[in-house]
Design a protein around this motif. Structure first.
Motif, PDB file in Angstrom:
ATOM      1  N   GLU A   5       0.927  -1.337  -0.041  1.00 42.03           N
ATOM      2  CA  GLU A   5      -0.085   0.134   0.068  1.00 42.03           C
ATOM      3  C   GLU A   5       0.914   1.317  -0.214  1.00 42.03           C
ATOM      4  O   GLU A   5       0.648   2.297  -0.643  1.00 42.03           O
ATOM      5  N   TRP A   6       2.097   1.300   0.861  1.00 41.17           N
ATOM      6  CA  TRP A   6       2.737   2.463   0.733  1.00 41.17           C
ATOM      7  C   TRP A   6       3.286   2.626  -0.475  1.00 41.17           C
ATOM      8  O   TRP A   6       3.619   3.668  -0.834  1.00 41.17           O
ATOM      9  N   GLU A   7       3.996   1.713  -1.154  1.00 36.67           N
ATOM     10  CA  GLU A   7       4.535   1.655  -2.402  1.00 36.67           C
ATOM     11  C   GLU A   7       3.346   2.426  -3.502  1.00 36.67           C
ATOM     12  O   GLU A   7       3.691   3.121  -4.306  1.00 36.67           O
ATOM     13  N   GLN A   8       2.060   1.875  -3.291  1.00 35.66           N
ATOM     14  CA  GLN A   8       1.237   2.562  -4.358  1.00 35.66           C
ATOM     15  C   GLN A   8       0.916   3.891  -3.900  1.00 35.66           C
ATOM     16  O   GLN A   8       0.651   4.830  -4.828  1.00 35.66           O
ATOM     17  N   ILE A   9       0.830   4.393  -2.649  1.00 35.72           N
ATOM     18  CA  ILE A   9       0.612   5.677  -2.460  1.00 35.72           C
ATOM     19  C   ILE A   9       1.688   6.468  -2.965  1.00 35.72           C
ATOM     20  O   ILE A   9       1.571   7.802  -3.505  1.00 35.72           O
ATOM     21  N   LYS A  10       3.196   6.088  -2.735  1.00 37.18           N
ATOM     22  CA  LYS A  10       4.356   6.997  -3.143  1.00 37.18           C
ATOM     23  C   LYS A  10       4.280   7.159  -4.831  1.00 37.18           C
ATOM     24  O   LYS A  10       4.518   8.347  -5.334  1.00 37.18           O
ATOM     25  N   ALA A  11       3.829   5.847  -5.495  1.00 36.01           N
ATOM     26  CA  ALA A  11       3.799   5.970  -6.897  1.00 36.01           C
ATOM     27  C   ALA A  11       2.612   6.970  -7.364  1.00 36.01           C
ATOM     28  O   ALA A  11       2.874   7.768  -8.457  1.00 36.01           O
TER      29      ALA A  11
END
Length: 146
Positions: A5-11
């Motif tokens: 989820e964190w990677e998706q938010i950053k992307a």
């Protein structure tokens, strides 16, 4: 919060920042107003054609259709009107609505007329302004001895 989820938010944030950066830039050379045409340019021929279209098509069409609407609305008002002391409320309401509509048609015709005159006079106004400026500059030059 999971790592994915964190990677998706950053992307998503990176994409958003990239889009806002593009929005904060100037338009490319040649302007950004679609099809490569300047937005405010207009030729005298195009203005003349627009004035002719108002004169030949729009004004007569609005007048003709306004008369037709007045005739048909008048017939409906009479049909629903009071006969022997009884009538439909629709008759009076329709009559008031049509009176308002007629005022709007008259305002539209006035607006079309003023737009037509403005389109026709634009070239003359620009020429008159240029001649006036030239005359004032010539007077100033004569006073100053140039």
């Amino acid at each position: 919060m999971a790592w994915d989820e964190w990677e998706q938010i950053k992307a998503g944030t990176a994409v958003h920042q990239s889009a806002s950066t593009r929005l904060n830039q100037l338009a490319p050379a040649g302007g950004g107003g679609g099809a490569g045409k300047p937005d405010l340019a207009s030729s005298p021929a195009a203005k003349k054609a627009a004035a002719k279209a108002i004169d030949d098509d729009l004004e007569p069409g609005v007048t003709r259709d306004g008369k037709h609407a007045a005739e048909t609305t008048g017939a409906v008002v009479r049909a629903f009107g009071a006969k022997d002391g009884h009538g439909w409320d629709t008759s009076g309401a329709l009559k008031r609505a049509h009176e308002t509509w007629e005022k709007q048609v008259k305002m539209l015709l006035g607006r079309l007329s003023s737009e037509k005159q403005a389109l026709s006079a634009t070239g003359i106004s620009v020429q008159n302004n240029e001649l006036g400026l030239a005359a004032r500059l010539a007077r100033q030059s004569q006073i100053q001895g140039i």
